[in-house]
Each structure stands twice: as structure tokens, then as C-alpha cells.
Motif scaffolding. Structure first.
Motif, short mmCIF file in Angstrom:
data_model
loop_
_atom_site.label_atom_id
_atom_site.label_comp_id
_atom_site.label_asym_id
_atom_site.label_seq_id
_atom_site.Cartn_x
_atom_site.Cartn_y
_atom_site.Cartn_z
N ILE A 135 0.84 -1.20 0.00
CA ILE A 135 0.00 0.00 0.00
C ILE A 135 0.87 1.25 0.00
O ILE A 135 0.64 2.19 -0.76
N ASN A 136 1.87 1.27 0.88
CA ASN A 136 2.74 2.43 1.02
C ASN A 136 3.88 2.06 1.97
O ASN A 136 3.91 0.94 2.49
N TYR A 137 4.79 2.99 2.18
CA TYR A 137 5.82 2.83 3.19
C TYR A 137 5.76 4.03 4.13
O TYR A 137 5.72 5.18 3.68
N ILE A 138 5.73 3.75 5.43
CA ILE A 138 5.71 4.79 6.45
C ILE A 138 6.96 4.66 7.30
O ILE A 138 7.22 3.59 7.86
N GLY A 139 7.72 5.74 7.42
CA GLY A 139 8.89 5.67 8.30
C GLY A 139 10.04 6.50 7.81
O GLY A 139 9.88 7.51 7.13
N ASN A 140 11.20 6.04 8.15
CA ASN A 140 12.46 6.68 7.82
C ASN A 140 13.07 6.01 6.60
O ASN A 140 12.90 4.81 6.43
#
Length: 326
Positions: A135-140
Motif C-alpha cells: 500500500i505504502n511505506y511509512i517511516g524513515n
């Protein structure tokens, strides 16, 4: 009136997503989140974000199941097994860090083959999310975070830095140390990785002793970077035991209260923050919105860092930490 011509593929995808959202609302969404140990100071903040977002999920009849690693000895394989557990439990959506792609990608693909959307958070990055169809990437983005740390060291006059890695092989941590090396190199310095056995993670004595021995063997080292806040506390002990406090400066990826106090006191140079509470909160809330309401964020990736915490902003950060959010 003349209407625009509709793209039938787009219409079909929107219809499928709408029906899926209606079904999720009717049955109650089941979100599985794979994460680190509860006594890991970093993942304790991630878990707080997960718990806070769970209140929203529960308000419309959904559930969130936190699938926790028991240790970090086999981080990739164990995380893959937790993804398989989520599949067997019939999760509606899975949020998972992609720490060791070679060990985890097969399980993540199996989830998607089973019709379960996957969202990457904390580790993996935008390119991996796109490759897998997440779906997506969340983070650093870990390598740029490492670059920022290396550049900060170099621009403040530190020319020989070790990057202490207590979970060697984890791609996100390898990327951090590589970034430190490349970042300081641009400022005319050098950084080498000090890889320690994964069993040393969470063993303050082992980490402190290894750092002390390394510093005493090479008196030209004037900086130490650690891959976690807990390791930074051990590193501070090692530096003190080597009688090098003030001569060797410390920095950490992530932070805790002790690290923030050191920054304020001037015995730690800085910390690289990736806002773990926000990662947990967004991982759950975005996964929920995707399967429950058919909504998604157009921006990819959704970055929560890196940010540098030093003497310039440490007071505001301490206030956020006291409230449990930093």
C-alpha cells in the motif's frame, strides 16, 4: 452537456475497492501489526502509537492484533513467520517492517497472493514497497538518515567515527551505518562499522565492553554512533569506562530520556529521530482507512524522519518525551 469519457479499468477498480470497504465495515476490520519487543524502548513508542490508533479502529468495530518478536536473534525469519501467522488468522490487512528482505519478501508476497493488502512501516523503504506492491511505506529512509548523521559528525569536526551495529544483517541498520560512512566521507572523515553478535542487543555489559575495547585499541576514534537508544546508553558507559568522556562524542539513531539528558548536558552530541509514535499511529490508521473506507494517501513514501535532535531543540523534545510521544 458533454461528459468526459470514463476509463472502465479505473471504474472497475473503484467499484471493487468500494465493495471491499463495505464488507470490511460490515464484518469489522482485522489489522495485524508485526513489531519489535515490548521492552525495546523504540518499539514501546511505536506500540503507543499503535494503541492510540486502535481506539479509532475499535470505534467502528475493528480490531488490531500486535504480533511481537520475542527476540532479535533471527529477526528476518521470525518476522516472516509472524506474517504467516497473520495470514492464518485471516487478517484483513498487515503492517510489517521489512527488516531482512531476503527472509521476509516471500511471506509478504504470500499475504498479497491471499488477497491481504500489506503496508510496510519502519523498515523497507519506498522502493521495496513499490517492488512488492505494498500500500505504502511509512517511516524513515535509513540511508539518508545515516548520511545526515555522518554529515553532522563531519561538519562538527569529528573525523573518525565507529558505527556500532548490534543486529548485523538487518538491512535498515546496515543502511544506517553505510550512510554514516558516506556522509562523513563528504566532510573528509571516515567511519567504520563495529558489528557485534545479535545476542549483544539488549546486553548493556557486552556492548559497553566491546566499545571500550575498541576505543582503547584506536585512540584516533573521536565519535561513536549507535543504532538504537539502548545501545547509546551502553556506549556512554563504555566511553566513560575508557576515561574518554568529552574526548569521544556520542550520537544515536533514536533516543530515550537518558539520551536526551546527555544531549542537554553536552555529553551526547545529537540523536537522529524518526518519530516512532507517529510510525505506529500512521501504520494502523492508514491500514484501517485503506481497507475500511477505500482511502489512500497519494504521497509515497510517508516519511517520519530523519530529524536531528541536538542542544538547539532538545528542550522541546524532552517535553514531548515526557508526554510519551517522542
Amino acid at each position: 452537456m458533454k461528459f468526459p469519457k470514463l476509463n472502465m479499468k479505473t471504474v472497475l477498480m473503484a467499484t471493487v475497492l468500494a465493495f471491499g470497504a463495505q464488507a470490511a465495515l460490515a464484518e469489522g476490520v482485522s489489522i495485524a501489526v508485526v513489531g519489535g519487543k515490548a521492552d525495546d524502548p523504540f518499539f514501546a513508542k511505536v506500540k503507543k502509537g499503535i494503541d492510540d490508533a486502535t481506539l479509532v479502529v475499535a470505534a467502528h468495530g475493528g480490531t488490531v492484533n500486535y504480533l511481537m518478536l520475542q527476540n532479535y536473534d533471527n529477526i528476518g525469519g521470525d518476522a516472516a513467520n509472524l506474517v504467516r501467522t497473520a495470514i492464518s488468522q485471516g487478517a484483513s490487512v498487515i503492517a510489517v517492517p521489512n527488516w531482512v528482505p531476503d527472509a521476509q519478501d516471500e511471506a509478504i508476497k504470500a499475504a498479497m497472493d491471499a488477497g491481504i493488502p500489506v503496508l510496510l512501516y519502519n523498515s523497507g523503504g519506498a522502493d521495496k514497497a513499490k517492488e512488492l506492491g505494498a500500500i505504502n511505506y511509512i517511516g524513515n529512509e535509513e540511508y539518508p538518515a545515516g548520511l545526515a548523521a555522518g554529515a553532522y559528525f563531519g561538519s562538527h569536526g569529528f573525523k573518525n567515527v565507529i558505527c556500532v551495529n548490534t543486529v548485523p544483517g538487518a538491512q535498515n541498520l546496515e543502511d544506517r551505518c553505510k550512510g554514516v560512512a558516506d556522509g562523513i566521507a563528504k566532510e573528509g572523515g571516515v567511519s567504520t562499522q563495529l558489528p557485534l553478535p545479535a545476542s549483544s542487543f539488549g546486553d548493556p555489559t557486552a556492548v559497553a565492553e566491546a566499545i571500550k575495547a575498541t576505543l582503547m585499541k584506536d585512540p584516533t576514534i573521536n565519535g561513536v554512533a549507535t543504532i538504537s537508544a539502548a545501545d547509546a546508553n551502553s556506549a556512554a558507559t563504555g566511553i566513560e569506562q575508557a576515561a574518554l568522556t568529552g574526548k569521544v562524542q556520542l550520537a544515536s539513531f533514536d533516543m530515550d530520556g537518558a539520551g536526551l539528558d546527555r544531549i542537554k548536558a553536552g555529553t551526547q552530541l545529537f540523536a537522529v529521530d524518526q518519530q516512532p509514535w507517529l510510525q505506529g499511529f500512521l501504520a494502523v490508521s492508514m491500514a484501517d482507512a485503506y481497507v475500511s473506507f477505500g482511502t489512500a494517501i497519494a504521497t509515497a513514501p510517508v516519511l517520519t524522519g530523519p530529524g536531528i535532535v541536538d542542544t538547539a531543540n532538545v528542550d522541546a523534545t524532552i517535553a514531548g518525551a515526557a508526554a510519551g510521544f517522542r
